[in-house]
Design a protein around this motif. Structure first.
Motif, PDB file in Angstrom:
ATOM      1  N   LYS A 157       0.891  -1.139   0.041  1.00  0.00           N
ATOM      2  CA  LYS A 157       0.061  -0.040   0.234  1.00  0.00           C
ATOM      3  C   LYS A 157       0.834   1.389   0.091  1.00  0.00           C
ATOM      4  O   LYS A 157       0.605   2.225  -0.860  1.00  0.00           O
ATOM      5  CB  LYS A 157      -1.126   0.058   1.410  1.00  0.00           C
ATOM      6  N   TYR A 158       1.840   1.201   0.832  1.00  0.00           N
ATOM      7  CA  TYR A 158       2.804   2.455   1.080  1.00  0.00           C
ATOM      8  C   TYR A 158       4.005   2.614   0.077  1.00  0.00           C
ATOM      9  O   TYR A 158       4.314   3.643  -0.121  1.00  0.00           O
ATOM     10  CB  TYR A 158       3.139   2.642   2.448  1.00  0.00           C
ATOM     11  N   VAL A 159       4.495   1.312  -0.448  1.00  0.00           N
ATOM     12  CA  VAL A 159       5.641   1.478  -1.400  1.00  0.00           C
ATOM     13  C   VAL A 159       5.233   1.615  -2.638  1.00  0.00           C
ATOM     14  O   VAL A 159       5.753   2.459  -3.490  1.00  0.00           O
ATOM     15  CB  VAL A 159       6.507   0.198  -0.914  1.00  0.00           C
ATOM     16  N   VAL A 160       4.041   1.336  -3.128  1.00  0.00           N
ATOM     17  CA  VAL A 160       3.810   1.130  -4.479  1.00  0.00           C
ATOM     18  C   VAL A 160       3.692   2.665  -5.060  1.00  0.00           C
ATOM     19  O   VAL A 160       4.378   2.916  -6.192  1.00  0.00           O
ATOM     20  CB  VAL A 160       2.515   0.483  -5.048  1.00  0.00           C
ATOM     21  N   PRO A 161       3.259   3.659  -4.387  1.00  0.00           N
ATOM     22  CA  PRO A 161       3.244   4.954  -4.954  1.00  0.00           C
ATOM     23  C   PRO A 161       4.568   5.741  -5.269  1.00  0.00           C
ATOM     24  O   PRO A 161       4.856   6.020  -6.299  1.00  0.00           O
ATOM     25  CB  PRO A 161       2.353   5.740  -3.852  1.00  0.00           C
ATOM     26  N   GLU A 162       5.612   5.124  -4.515  1.00  0.00           N
ATOM     27  CA  GLU A 162       7.004   5.638  -4.386  1.00  0.00           C
ATOM     28  C   GLU A 162       7.741   4.922  -5.682  1.00  0.00           C
ATOM     29  O   GLU A 162       8.467   5.375  -6.456  1.00  0.00           O
ATOM     30  CB  GLU A 162       7.652   5.454  -3.237  1.00  0.00           C
ATOM     31  N   MET A 163       7.136   3.541  -5.899  1.00  0.00           N
ATOM     32  CA  MET A 163       7.792   2.780  -6.782  1.00  0.00           C
ATOM     33  C   MET A 163       7.261   3.518  -8.278  1.00  0.00           C
ATOM     34  O   MET A 163       8.039   3.466  -9.078  1.00  0.00           O
ATOM     35  CB  MET A 163       7.462   1.253  -6.730  1.00  0.00           C
ATOM     36  N   ILE A 164       5.918   3.865  -8.451  1.00  0.00           N
ATOM     37  CA  ILE A 164       5.461   4.322  -9.373  1.00  0.00           C
ATOM     38  C   ILE A 164       6.342   5.703 -10.026  1.00  0.00           C
ATOM     39  O   ILE A 164       6.618   5.966 -11.063  1.00  0.00           O
ATOM     40  CB  ILE A 164       4.084   4.781  -9.356  1.00  0.00           C
ATOM     41  N   LYS A 165       6.710   6.224  -8.976  1.00  0.00           N
ATOM     42  CA  LYS A 165       7.491   7.782  -9.138  1.00  0.00           C
ATOM     43  C   LYS A 165       8.879   7.194  -9.732  1.00  0.00           C
ATOM     44  O   LYS A 165       9.344   8.348 -10.608  1.00  0.00           O
ATOM     45  CB  LYS A 165       7.673   8.635  -7.830  1.00  0.00           C
ATOM     46  N   SER A 166       9.472   6.089  -9.435  1.00  0.00           N
ATOM     47  CA  SER A 166      10.789   5.807  -9.633  1.00  0.00           C
ATOM     48  C   SER A 166      10.583   5.054 -10.968  1.00  0.00           C
ATOM     49  O   SER A 166      11.602   4.449 -11.508  1.00  0.00           O
ATOM     50  CB  SER A 166      11.434   4.860  -8.613  1.00  0.00           C
ATOM     51  N   GLY A 167       9.508   4.490 -11.700  1.00  0.00           N
ATOM     52  CA  GLY A 167       9.491   4.044 -12.970  1.00  0.00           C
ATOM     53  C   GLY A 167       9.207   2.513 -12.746  1.00  0.00           C
ATOM     54  O   GLY A 167       9.360   1.780 -13.778  1.00  0.00           O
ATOM     55  N   GLY A 168       9.037   2.041 -11.617  1.00  0.00           N
ATOM     56  CA  GLY A 168       8.968   0.653 -11.593  1.00  0.00           C
ATOM     57  C   GLY A 168       9.504  -0.025 -10.221  1.00  0.00           C
ATOM     58  O   GLY A 168      10.246   0.866  -9.334  1.00  0.00           O
ATOM     59  N   GLY A 169       9.381  -1.298 -10.133  1.00  0.00           N
ATOM     60  CA  GLY A 169      10.220  -1.910  -9.208  1.00  0.00           C
ATOM     61  C   GLY A 169       9.839  -3.267  -9.075  1.00  0.00           C
ATOM     62  O   GLY A 169       9.159  -3.888  -9.888  1.00  0.00           O
ATOM     63  N   SER A 170      10.470  -3.988  -8.024  1.00  0.00           N
ATOM     64  CA  SER A 170      10.053  -5.376  -7.747  1.00  0.00           C
ATOM     65  C   SER A 170       9.555  -5.507  -6.156  1.00  0.00           C
ATOM     66  O   SER A 170      10.428  -5.172  -5.425  1.00  0.00           O
ATOM     67  CB  SER A 170      11.345  -6.298  -7.982  1.00  0.00           C
ATOM     68  N   ILE A 171       8.621  -6.393  -5.847  1.00  0.00           N
ATOM     69  CA  ILE A 171       8.148  -6.606  -4.804  1.00  0.00           C
ATOM     70  C   ILE A 171       8.031  -8.167  -4.521  1.00  0.00           C
ATOM     71  O   ILE A 171       7.624  -9.108  -5.551  1.00  0.00           O
ATOM     72  CB  ILE A 171       6.643  -6.112  -4.637  1.00  0.00           C
ATOM     73  N   ILE A 172       8.689  -8.563  -3.482  1.00  0.00           N
ATOM     74  CA  ILE A 172       8.709 -10.062  -3.393  1.00  0.00           C
ATOM     75  C   ILE A 172       8.180 -10.141  -1.839  1.00  0.00           C
ATOM     76  O   ILE A 172       8.279  -9.652  -0.960  1.00  0.00           O
ATOM     77  CB  ILE A 172      10.195 -10.607  -3.376  1.00  0.00           C
TER      78      ILE A 172
END
Length: 250
Positions: free
Chosen positions: A123-138
């Motif tokens: 919930k709280y990390v995804v908005p920051e990942m979107i700003k960074s252009g993507g990411g990986s959650i495990i």
């Protein structure tokens, strides 16, 4: 290095799989935010990383509390400027009892830590990942979230739910370049299995209940998490990777 210039948050990073993964990530170039309620263990993980030339910091965090998770994200952004990787690893086991004998409070505690904690991380990390252009959650699920087992209803339910949460998040955020996967460890040499180790009757059976006839190490699981965090798995999302020595074949 496979994670050069990446920033990672790892919950449950004070010991076991979380610590092994934090060390692995830092070795591969990531700056690591180590989160846990175990303060001494958390600082020890950071010390192990920094003494080897890596970069990390520790933040005391209760993954069941939204305010704690929001603060973890805020502090990580303040220190490192972005978040590219989230390893939702914090988790607990349960006492082995029949479902009807399981205390309601224990059920709530296990679901809150194992499942709600991962939800709050997303919930709280995804908005920051979107700003960074993507990411990986495990997410750390479990063999018992895939096949179930007697007397651990809450634990199996929490890990089974986590596997479906993984798929849902992968579907929702793939368009933003965010990949979401889970690992499903079998019997791994961490504190969570100490009760089994102390059982002289069960342990000889449990310790060999897979195709490889041995238990796994935290470092072996960390290697799988590193793969899913890195660009080596760039076309993999919504999947659960079993790291169980073939335990799912039993």
């Amino acid at each position: 290095m496979r994670l050069e210039n990446k920033v990672a948050i790892i919950t449950g990073g004070s010991s076991g799989i979380g610590r092994a993964t934090a060390i692995s990530f830092a070795r591969e170039g990531a700056r690591v935010a180590v989160a846990d309620l175990n303060v001494n263990g958390g600082y020890e993980t950071v010390k192990m990383i920094t003494e080897s030339g890596g970069e990390a910091y520790f933040q005391e965090t209760d993954v069941t509390k939204a305010l704690d998770m929001k603060e973890l994200v805020r502090q990580t952004i303040e220190k490192y400027g972005a978040i590219h990787i989230l390893f939702n690893n914090a988790g607990v086991g349960q006492s082995e009892v029949k479902s009807v004998d399981l205390d309601e409070g224990e059920w709530d505690r296990i679901i809150n830590i194992n499942l709600k904690g991962a939800f709050l991380g997303i919930k709280y990390v995804v908005p920051e990942m979107i700003k960074s252009g993507g990411g990986s959650i495990i997410n750390t699920a479990s063999l018992l979230g895939l096949k179930g087992q007697k007397y651990v209803a809450a634990y199996s339910a929490s890990k089974g739910g986590l596997i479906l949460l993984t798929k849902n998040a992968a579907l929702e955020y793939g368009k933003y370049g965010i990949r979401v996967n889970a690992i499903a460890p079998g019997v791994i040499d961490t504190d969570i299995i100490q009760g089994w180790k102390d059982d002289e009757r069960k342990w000889p059976i449990i310790s060999k209940a897979n195709a490889l006839r041995r238990i796994g190490s935290p470092e072996e699981v960390a290697a799988a998490v590193l793969f899913l965090a890195s660009d080596d798995s760039s076309f993999i999302t919504g999947t659960t990777l079993s790291v169980d020595g073939g335990g799912s074949t039993f």
